[in-house]
Design a protein around this motif. Structure first.
Motif, mmCIF file in Angstrom:
data_model
loop_
_atom_site.group_PDB
_atom_site.id
_atom_site.type_symbol
_atom_site.label_atom_id
_atom_site.label_comp_id
_atom_site.label_asym_id
_atom_site.label_seq_id
_atom_site.Cartn_x
_atom_site.Cartn_y
_atom_site.Cartn_z
ATOM 1 N N GLY A 69 0.788 -1.220 0.000
ATOM 2 C CA GLY A 69 0.000 0.000 0.000
ATOM 3 C C GLY A 69 0.826 1.278 0.000
ATOM 4 O O GLY A 69 0.297 2.349 0.262
ATOM 5 N N ILE A 70 2.120 1.187 -0.269
ATOM 6 C CA ILE A 70 2.963 2.380 -0.305
ATOM 7 C C ILE A 70 3.353 2.636 -1.758
ATOM 8 O O ILE A 70 3.840 1.755 -2.456
ATOM 9 N N ASP A 71 3.123 3.876 -2.199
ATOM 10 C CA ASP A 71 3.454 4.268 -3.564
ATOM 11 C C ASP A 71 4.895 4.787 -3.578
ATOM 12 O O ASP A 71 5.169 5.951 -3.263
ATOM 13 N N THR A 72 5.814 3.915 -3.927
ATOM 14 C CA THR A 72 7.235 4.255 -3.906
ATOM 15 C C THR A 72 7.540 5.401 -4.862
ATOM 16 O O THR A 72 8.313 6.295 -4.545
#
Length: 81
Positions: A69-72
């Motif tokens: 769920g983390i947008d790098t």
């Protein structure tokens, strides 16, 4: 083979020590009896450091669960401002 040598003697015999290193000898340079440096072939320490670094990174990568769920890409773009 590891040989201890005092700093003054190392300074005065550097060319001889370098020839010894080419032959595979390793020297520990001491100052007042305390080890302060190692004189070893250049490629020996680099290969060991690289292998240890890769092994450590692989261990770290497998020890942490993936971040979901983390947008790098958004984080990278935010850091470029």
């Amino acid at each position: 083979m590891n040989i201890e040598i005092g700093s003054y003697e190392a300074k005065t015999k550097l060319p001889e020590l370098l020839r010894g290193v080419q032959l595979g000898n390793r020297y520990t340079i001491t100052l007042r009896g305390e080890a302060i440096a190692d004189l070893i072939p250049a490629d020996a320490s680099q290969k060991t450091d690289i292998a240890a670094g890769v092994a450590h990174m692989q261990q770290l990568m497998t020890s942490y669960p993936p971040l979901l769920g983390i947008d790098t890409k958004a984080l990278l773009d935010e850091g470029r401002d």
